[in-house]
Motif scaffolding. Structure first.
Motif, mmCIF file in Angstrom:
data_model
loop_
_atom_site.group_PDB
_atom_site.id
_atom_site.type_symbol
_atom_site.label_atom_id
_atom_site.label_comp_id
_atom_site.label_asym_id
_atom_site.label_seq_id
_atom_site.Cartn_x
_atom_site.Cartn_y
_atom_site.Cartn_z
ATOM 1 N N ASP A 145 85.444 8.873 23.789
ATOM 2 C CA ASP A 145 85.112 10.160 24.401
ATOM 3 C C ASP A 145 86.315 11.009 24.738
ATOM 4 O O ASP A 145 86.204 11.930 25.525
ATOM 5 C CB ASP A 145 84.308 9.935 25.693
ATOM 6 N N SER A 146 87.486 10.744 24.145
ATOM 7 C CA SER A 146 88.713 11.454 24.463
ATOM 8 C C SER A 146 89.014 11.288 25.938
ATOM 9 O O SER A 146 89.014 10.175 26.431
ATOM 10 C CB SER A 146 88.613 12.915 24.044
ATOM 11 N N TYR A 147 89.209 12.348 26.636
ATOM 12 C CA TYR A 147 89.523 12.220 28.058
ATOM 13 C C TYR A 147 88.290 11.770 28.811
ATOM 14 O O TYR A 147 87.209 12.282 28.641
ATOM 15 C CB TYR A 147 90.039 13.538 28.626
ATOM 16 N N SER A 161 87.480 14.097 16.854
ATOM 17 C CA SER A 161 86.158 14.639 16.524
ATOM 18 C C SER A 161 85.693 14.156 15.158
ATOM 19 O O SER A 161 86.466 13.709 14.320
ATOM 20 C CB SER A 161 86.195 16.165 16.537
ATOM 21 N N ASP A 195 95.205 18.989 24.740
ATOM 22 C CA ASP A 195 93.768 18.698 24.857
ATOM 23 C C ASP A 195 93.015 19.075 23.591
ATOM 24 O O ASP A 195 92.189 18.311 23.093
ATOM 25 C CB ASP A 195 93.148 19.440 26.042
ATOM 26 N N ASN A 196 93.287 20.262 23.060
ATOM 27 C CA ASN A 196 92.607 20.702 21.837
ATOM 28 C C ASN A 196 93.001 19.840 20.648
ATOM 29 O O ASN A 196 92.159 19.480 19.826
ATOM 30 C CB ASN A 196 92.928 22.165 21.553
ATOM 31 N N ARG A 255 91.330 16.376 20.973
ATOM 32 C CA ARG A 255 89.876 16.476 20.739
ATOM 33 C C ARG A 255 89.570 16.627 19.252
ATOM 34 O O ARG A 255 88.633 16.028 18.747
ATOM 35 C CB ARG A 255 89.295 17.636 21.543
#
Length: 115
Positions: A12-14, A110, A102-103, A106
């Motif tokens: 879930d990433s962060y 993804s 963050d981007n 993600r």
């Protein structure tokens, strides 16, 4: 001295959780492991772009092979002693190729990322 920890939780990433007691308990549980298993990676200050991408792939594969639902990358922990050291890693201000961390992370995690 305040210790700064950065925590990545896969897939879930962060890991978004406002239950600080839960996060502290989880990190302490991970720190009690005798060695870093294939689904846990502790970092002190290493946040090189290539390292992060390679480690994410290795952690995901390691978690799958170990039958684990999640893998964890935690900055601010010594990878040998598991002592809390803190870190200079600041994901809010880190840019990767001009993109906010963050981007970038993600996208890397993804389903739309090139495999």
């Amino acid at each position: 001295m305040m210790q700064y920890l950065t925590f990545l939780h896969f897939p879930d990433s962060y890991f978004l959780c406002d239950d600080i007691a839960y996060l502290v308990a989880l990190i302490n549980e991970l720190r009690r492991l005798p060695l870093e298993p294939e689904w846990v990676e502790f970092k002190h200050d290493n946040y090189a772009r290539g390292m992060i991408g390679a480690d994410i792939s290795a952690l995901a594969n390691g978690a799958t092979l170990a039958g684990r639902s999640f893998a964890y990358m935690v900055w601010g922990i010594d990878d040998v002693t598991h002592d809390i050291l803190g870190t200079k890693f600041d994901k809010q201000n880190l840019k990767v190729g001009g993109e906010e961390f963050d981007n970038w992370i993600r996208f890397l995690l993804s389903d739309n990322a090139e495999r």
